[in-house]
Design a protein around this motif. Sequence first.
Motif, PDB file in Angstrom:
ATOM      1  N   TYR A  40      39.756   1.553  -7.512  1.00  0.00           N
ATOM      2  CA  TYR A  40      39.439   0.133  -7.573  1.00  0.00           C
ATOM      3  C   TYR A  40      39.390  -0.401  -6.160  1.00  0.00           C
ATOM      4  CZ  TYR A  40      41.284   1.316 -12.067  1.00  0.00           C
ATOM      5  OH  TYR A  40      41.523   1.939 -13.254  1.00  0.00           O
ATOM      6  N   ASP A  41      38.668  -1.459  -6.017  1.00  0.00           N
ATOM      7  CA  ASP A  41      38.546  -2.039  -4.699  1.00  0.00           C
ATOM      8  C   ASP A  41      39.734  -2.955  -4.438  1.00  0.00           C
ATOM      9  OD1 ASP A  41      37.832  -3.011  -2.337  1.00  0.00           O
ATOM     10  OD2 ASP A  41      35.790  -3.563  -2.908  1.00  0.00           O
ATOM     11  N   TYR A  42      40.834  -2.353  -3.967  1.00  0.00           N
ATOM     12  CA  TYR A  42      42.055  -3.120  -3.823  1.00  0.00           C
ATOM     13  C   TYR A  42      41.912  -4.271  -2.841  1.00  0.00           C
ATOM     14  CZ  TYR A  42      44.624   0.153  -6.603  1.00  0.00           C
ATOM     15  OH  TYR A  42      45.065   0.895  -7.631  1.00  0.00           O
ATOM     16  N   GLU A  43      41.124  -3.993  -1.809  1.00  0.00           N
ATOM     17  CA  GLU A  43      41.006  -5.028  -0.794  1.00  0.00           C
ATOM     18  C   GLU A  43      40.415  -6.287  -1.398  1.00  0.00           C
ATOM     19  OE1 GLU A  43      39.585  -3.484   2.849  1.00  0.00           O
ATOM     20  OE2 GLU A  43      39.125  -5.488   3.632  1.00  0.00           O
ATOM     21  N   LYS A  44      39.388  -6.057  -2.229  1.00  0.00           N
ATOM     22  CA  LYS A  44      38.719  -7.203  -2.835  1.00  0.00           C
ATOM     23  C   LYS A  44      39.658  -7.915  -3.813  1.00  0.00           C
ATOM     24  CE  LYS A  44      34.436  -8.003  -5.211  1.00  0.00           C
ATOM     25  NZ  LYS A  44      33.400  -7.231  -5.914  1.00  0.00           N
ATOM     26  N   ILE A  45      40.353  -7.132  -4.603  1.00  0.00           N
ATOM     27  CA  ILE A  45      41.273  -7.742  -5.567  1.00  0.00           C
ATOM     28  C   ILE A  45      42.328  -8.568  -4.851  1.00  0.00           C
ATOM     29  CG2 ILE A  45      43.077  -7.264  -7.264  1.00  0.00           C
ATOM     30  CD1 ILE A  45      41.524  -4.861  -8.184  1.00  0.00           C
ATOM     31  N   PHE A  46      42.940  -7.964  -3.845  1.00  0.00           N
ATOM     32  CA  PHE A  46      44.017  -8.687  -3.164  1.00  0.00           C
ATOM     33  C   PHE A  46      43.509  -9.912  -2.417  1.00  0.00           C
ATOM     34  CE2 PHE A  46      48.071  -6.786  -3.688  1.00  0.00           C
ATOM     35  CZ  PHE A  46      47.817  -5.495  -4.098  1.00  0.00           C
ATOM     36  N   ALA A  47      42.265  -9.816  -1.916  1.00  0.00           N
ATOM     37  CA  ALA A  47      41.735 -10.964  -1.183  1.00  0.00           C
ATOM     38  C   ALA A  47      41.460 -12.128  -2.125  1.00  0.00           C
ATOM     39  CB  ALA A  47      40.459 -10.570  -0.465  1.00  0.00           C
ATOM     40  N   SER A  48      41.235 -11.807  -3.393  1.00  0.00           N
ATOM     41  CA  SER A  48      40.775 -12.873  -4.299  1.00  0.00           C
ATOM     42  C   SER A  48      41.903 -13.518  -5.097  1.00  0.00           C
ATOM     43  CB  SER A  48      39.739 -12.303  -5.259  1.00  0.00           C
ATOM     44  OG  SER A  48      40.364 -11.397  -6.131  1.00  0.00           O
ATOM     45  N   ILE A  49      43.117 -13.028  -4.985  1.00  0.00           N
ATOM     46  CA  ILE A  49      44.147 -13.575  -5.867  1.00  0.00           C
ATOM     47  C   ILE A  49      44.974 -14.657  -5.188  1.00  0.00           C
ATOM     48  CG2 ILE A  49      44.365 -11.529  -7.286  1.00  0.00           C
ATOM     49  CD1 ILE A  49      46.877 -10.856  -5.665  1.00  0.00           C
ATOM     50  N   GLY A  50      45.553 -15.506  -6.017  1.00  0.00           N
ATOM     51  CA  GLY A  50      46.389 -16.577  -5.493  1.00  0.00           C
ATOM     52  C   GLY A  50      47.852 -16.194  -5.473  1.00  0.00           C
ATOM     53  N   ALA A  51      48.265 -15.387  -6.429  1.00  0.00           N
ATOM     54  CA  ALA A  51      49.670 -15.017  -6.482  1.00  0.00           C
ATOM     55  C   ALA A  51      49.816 -13.576  -6.949  1.00  0.00           C
ATOM     56  CB  ALA A  51      50.438 -15.940  -7.417  1.00  0.00           C
ATOM     57  N   LEU A  52      50.774 -12.906  -6.376  1.00  0.00           N
ATOM     58  CA  LEU A  52      51.103 -11.548  -6.803  1.00  0.00           C
ATOM     59  C   LEU A  52      52.453 -11.603  -7.515  1.00  0.00           C
ATOM     60  CD1 LEU A  52      50.790  -8.378  -6.557  1.00  0.00           C
ATOM     61  CD2 LEU A  52      52.202  -8.603  -4.528  1.00  0.00           C
ATOM     62  N   VAL A  53      52.449 -11.179  -8.774  1.00  0.00           N
ATOM     63  CA  VAL A  53      53.701 -11.166  -9.521  1.00  0.00           C
ATOM     64  C   VAL A  53      54.139  -9.713  -9.658  1.00  0.00           C
ATOM     65  CG1 VAL A  53      54.831 -11.719 -11.685  1.00  0.00           C
ATOM     66  CG2 VAL A  53      53.087 -13.240 -10.784  1.00  0.00           C
ATOM     67  N   TYR A  54      55.305  -9.413  -9.128  1.00  0.00           N
ATOM     68  CA  TYR A  54      55.801  -8.041  -9.220  1.00  0.00           C
ATOM     69  C   TYR A  54      56.984  -8.008 -10.191  1.00  0.00           C
ATOM     70  CZ  TYR A  54      56.830  -3.287  -7.949  1.00  0.00           C
ATOM     71  OH  TYR A  54      57.020  -1.938  -8.002  1.00  0.00           O
ATOM     72  N   VAL A  55      56.902  -7.108 -11.167  1.00  0.00           N
ATOM     73  CA  VAL A  55      57.920  -7.053 -12.210  1.00  0.00           C
ATOM     74  C   VAL A  55      58.872  -5.890 -11.941  1.00  0.00           C
ATOM     75  CG1 VAL A  55      58.340  -6.940 -14.680  1.00  0.00           C
ATOM     76  CG2 VAL A  55      56.233  -7.942 -13.843  1.00  0.00           C
ATOM     77  N   ILE A  56      60.160  -6.185 -11.863  1.00  0.00           N
ATOM     78  CA  ILE A  56      61.170  -5.144 -11.673  1.00  0.00           C
ATOM     79  C   ILE A  56      62.034  -5.057 -12.927  1.00  0.00           C
ATOM     80  CG2 ILE A  56      63.217  -4.476 -10.362  1.00  0.00           C
ATOM     81  CD1 ILE A  56      62.032  -5.882  -7.960  1.00  0.00           C
ATOM     82  N   ASP A  57      62.200  -3.841 -13.429  1.00  0.00           N
ATOM     83  CA  ASP A  57      63.057  -3.634 -14.591  1.00  0.00           C
ATOM     84  C   ASP A  57      64.508  -3.608 -14.116  1.00  0.00           C
ATOM     85  OD1 ASP A  57      64.472  -2.765 -16.725  1.00  0.00           O
ATOM     86  OD2 ASP A  57      63.139  -1.104 -17.226  1.00  0.00           O
ATOM     87  N   SER A  58      65.280  -4.635 -14.483  1.00  0.00           N
ATOM     88  CA  SER A  58      66.636  -4.718 -13.967  1.00  0.00           C
ATOM     89  C   SER A  58      67.592  -3.782 -14.695  1.00  0.00           C
ATOM     90  CB  SER A  58      67.146  -6.153 -14.068  1.00  0.00           C
ATOM     91  OG  SER A  58      67.288  -6.505 -15.417  1.00  0.00           O
ATOM     92  N   GLN A  59      67.164  -3.259 -15.822  1.00  0.00           N
ATOM     93  CA  GLN A  59      68.054  -2.361 -16.563  1.00  0.00           C
ATOM     94  C   GLN A  59      67.911  -0.922 -16.088  1.00  0.00           C
ATOM     95  OE1 GLN A  59      67.939  -2.685 -20.799  1.00  0.00           O
ATOM     96  NE2 GLN A  59      67.854  -4.911 -20.749  1.00  0.00           N
ATOM     97  N   ASP A  60      66.873  -0.683 -15.304  1.00  0.00           N
ATOM     98  CA  ASP A  60      66.597   0.668 -14.849  1.00  0.00           C
ATOM     99  C   ASP A  60      67.076   0.787 -13.397  1.00  0.00           C
ATOM    100  OD1 ASP A  60      65.739   3.171 -15.160  1.00  0.00           O
ATOM    101  OD2 ASP A  60      63.603   2.748 -14.989  1.00  0.00           O
ATOM    102  N   GLU A  61      67.041   1.962 -12.866  1.00  0.00           N
ATOM    103  CA  GLU A  61      67.295   2.156 -11.445  1.00  0.00           C
ATOM    104  C   GLU A  61      66.143   1.520 -10.682  1.00  0.00           C
ATOM    105  OE1 GLU A  61      69.185   2.592  -8.455  1.00  0.00           O
ATOM    106  OE2 GLU A  61      70.147   3.450 -10.240  1.00  0.00           O
TER     107      GLU A  61
END
Lengths: 352, 358
Positions: free
Chosen positions: A82-103
Amino acid sequence: MDKSIISNHNCETDSNATVLLMGLRRSGKSSICKVVFHNTQPLDTLYLESTTKPTTENFKSLIDLAVIELPGQLNLFEPALYDYEKIFASIGALVYVIDSQDEYLSALQNLGVIIKYAVSVNPKIRIEVLIHKIDGLSEDFRLDTQRDIMQRVGDDLLDYGLEGVQISFYLTSIFDHSIYEAFSRIVQKLIYELPALENLLDLLMQYSNFDKVFLFDINSKIYVATDSSPVDIQNYEVCAEFIDVSIDLDGLYETNNEDNRKKPTYSENTYDENRNVPEEVDNSQIYRPTKCISRLENGTMLYLHQMIRGLALVAVSRLENDDEITSISVIDHNVAIFKKSLEKMWEQAKLR
Amino acid sequence: MNLPGFTGQLNHKNTGMSSGKKLLLMGRSGSGKSSMRSIIFSNYSAFDTRRLGATIDVEHSNLRFLNNMTLNLWDCGGQDVFMDNFLNKTDDSSNDNGSANNIFRKCEVLIHVFDVESKEVAKDINTFKRVLENLSKFSPNVKIFILIHKIDLVQSNKRQELFQLMYNNLKNIAFNEYGFKISGFATSIWDESLYKAWSSIVCSLIPNVAVYEHHLAKLIQIIDAREIILFEKTTFLVISSMNKSKSNSINNDAPLSNSLIQPVDNLDPKRFEKISNIVKTYKQSVNKIRSNFRNLILHGKNSSIYLDILTSNIYIMVIMENKMGKDDNYEIDNENMLTEDIKIARHLFEKIENKTVN
């Protein structure tokens, strides 16, 4: 050459309103999407299959929001599928999900790499971290986990030389309202008109004797704006339930004529498209907006008034008993004025 | 007003027994008896019932219902030990000390719960037979309801078929062998089917349903509403309902056969239960801000709905048709008129309630 400019330009215009959802596999990204945008029961998300390709949710509300979900098991720097550069350039917010029950150490490592890349492509990007699945952790352990994660992320960023990056953290779970609260705050940051909206709501609150007022998206129960007083999660939950009550009760007594077929299916994603049909007729005053008032034993009143574009204004108010009918009339009048200004604002936003 | 159920209640008092109607809730262990009771009468959510443990022996609960009615709910533990105990004690020792704790004496209603997932259907039916046998001996006038419970665990397309199969089977057993007529419901705590079943059970115990219905028929014509529904306050079970077509038939003195009359606009047949479910969920959520629900006025796309307190035990829900194309002033007057009408009706219904007490 021309083409690329055009497509870039398109990206630029809706760049404000695209959210990219990332995280390691099994951290709960698809479940979040299903629960927030499709009204799926949290327990049903146990049976979701793993996502294999990026999926995009389009979600029309005050702003046209798009949520892109990336499969978790992908290595970001594999020869680009995928064209990551294009995707990242076009977004307003990056939501990163961390599983707190896992390591979560590997998740944090992954997050660091992603942030470094994202910031290099798009310095204006907003980074939001969901510390997810906290329903399984005990009360005091939650805060410890949050502190630990914040500390480690901060250290990582220092190592990369990115001290200035602003990151917001949220503790979330799909089994209570915390995920809606988090998404509300994330979406609010993407609304250009937010300060003006808040100002309007503050004025409305002041003149209508409201304790708290929310502007809800009916379909997803995300609030796109609220007044400047602090949000009490219990008030929020009651207001969200109140929307359900009024919509469900109304749905039971639908009239049996032709516009019945166009009746919005509230549970589905097509809701917003259908929604536009009665809305256009609305101007000719055949359909009045849905309105609902409920009083409680302690004198509190819940007030719902349908706004434009699938939004509803929900307010909590404390009425004095002596002059109820006039005060409700005053509220109605004020809300009608608020609705007009919302319409104007929307017109302006389209021109922008 | 001479009411047949009322005199029965007096007799109870004279004999020194605890007054009220005795309901037996039976069924094998784990079939969901206590969960049901907790949801309907103690405001549990379906999710909360996971915390309930096994019921030991019999758990009595006295529930006031509609002011003058007391329900004595006997929730009988379903383990084999307890069941055998109930069934055998009554067989042998009913002459000496058994008479006091004979649970089959003076029953008005038996609610027998069948777990749809049960592996030992034959054993379940056998227990049911023994219960019926006891009842035919000790309280032959009992009303019997069976609930095929946990129906949510069956695929939705097979539910109806499975229910009919079990229901017909049990109906035949009860009628052929013991002469009882039974009514059956498929229920689940995860949807509104539970409210439908309990609403019919409780309605069968209210002596003056006909009086309520008669007055509702008048009221609906005065208000010109689409439908009026009465709910009990704490449980939010439907007591009585009236819509336009039904009220016409009553006033023309036509035989009251509800099943024959098709409503003019085919509304959702499950709407009563759904309303119970919706409002009860709402009542619970309102508790989060430490208050109780009083009333609700909704001007929707399709109709206007008024939900308000009628008497100290009854909620009334009036559904008005939306007058499309009429101007706003008309509607506003309409709302005030309706609230006045309800106020007047309030006195009348309070009188009906009090009359049955004295």
